[in-house]
Design a protein around this motif. Structure first.
Motif: not given
Length: 318
Positions: A20-31, A220-224, A227-230, A260-262
């Motif tokens: 489930t964590m992997e699904k969330i990660k993929d959703a944040c990175e690719n969707w 703001q999450l893209e910045v923090i 760019g890993k999440y968009k 700013y970026p983490a």
């Protein structure tokens, strides 16, 4: 096209947590979007919110909306409209302080239920931020802290209705944009569709699902996350029949939060760490002032403008 990501949060409590964590990660990175089921907000509360929202629109806003659209001549347009949306909205603020008691026309039971709903959504937003911390390898609480200004985060709700539109091919319910803030939680109509996101050059429907909460990530999450999440472009297509309800709650940085970026997500190459910051450093309120006039334009020039004007640190190309 692959299926829109739907996450069952109950599965975090058992042996499917890793998947489930992997699904969330993929959703944040690719969707930049995903839809939550079993998110901990009761169906009874959501049903009450929906019923009272629709009653309020019928009683207090429908006639006003029709008069406004008629006065602007939108019902008979012959060419595409680029500067207006086919939506009826009002806004509630919850944090750092609430304005619900000041909004005219709201019945007392509606005020009460929206306050209760906001508390549940705030809690869910903070739970989700901790899950993102975990997936990003950040210390627990990092994202929440990053969004806190001196008075904590800002949190508010945009209540929208998208009434039947005679010319949906010429007028958008809501024009394409990315959201400016942090994490957005949407309770949308489960019968009337319309929300779409842009993925790989295609507009994808966000499926209406009963008692779900749709999540999307803001600029703001893209910045923090450097760019890993968009944050992704999304829009609402108006429909010729059916009135679509949309209750979007925005868990955003406090106005004076410095974004700013983490550091943990910035690649370290030699001593020149600054060159690896893809995104700028700025005060959130400054970004919002810029966004107000550029909401329906690309986000990248906004980031560039922040880099040029903030004076808080440079930006380099990826």
């Amino acid at each position: 096209m692959e299926n829109f990501p739907v996450i069952n949060l109950e599965k975090l409590n058992g042996e499917e947590r890793g998947a489930t964590m992997e699904k969330i990660k993929d959703a944040c990175e690719n969707w930049g979007f995903f839809e939550l089921l079993n998110h901990g907000i009761s169906h009874e509360l959501m049903d009450a919110v929906e019923r009272l929202t629709k009653e309020h629109y019928k009683k207090c806003m429908e006639q006003r909306f029709k008069q406004l659209m008629a006065s602007k001549g939108l019902e008979g347009v012959q060419a595409e409209v680029h500067d207006m949306d086919w939506e009826s909205t009002f806004h509630l603020r919850h944090l750092p302080y609430s304005n619900i008691s000041e909004i005219p026309d709201l019945q007392e039971d509606y005020r009460k239920i929206m306050k209760e709903f906001a508390v549940k959504l705030e809690k869910l937003a903070e739970e989700l931020l901790e899950l993102l911390d975990e997936n990003l390898g950040l210390e627990k609480g990092y994202l929440k802290k990053a969004l806190c200004g001196s008075k904590g985060p800002s949190f508010g709700t945009k209540v929208s209705n998208y009434p039947p539109c005679p010319k949906p091919e010429l007028i958008k319910g809501l024009r394409a944009h990315t959201d400016a803030g942090g994490i957005i939680l949407l309770f949308q109509d489960d019968k009337v569709s319309g929300l779409q996101l842009l993925k790989d050059g295609h507009w994808i429907d966000v499926p209406p699902m009963r008692h779900s909460i749709v999540i999307n990530l803001g600029d703001q999450l893209e910045v923090i996350t450097n760019g890993k999440y968009k944050s992704v472009l999304h829009r609402v297509i108006a429909q010729t029949d059916g009135n679509r309800m949309s209750i979007a709650s925005f868990y955003n940085p406090g106005s004076d939060a410095v974004i700013y970026p983490a550091p943990a997500l910035v690649e370290k190459e030699g001593d020149d760490e600054e060159k690896n910051h893809v995104y700028p450093k700025f005060v959130f309120d400054d970004y919002m002032k810029l966004y107000a006039g550029l909401k329906f334009q690309a986000k990248e020039p906004r980031f560039e403008a922040m880099r040029a004007t903030s004076g808080l640190g440079p930006i380099a190309s990826a």
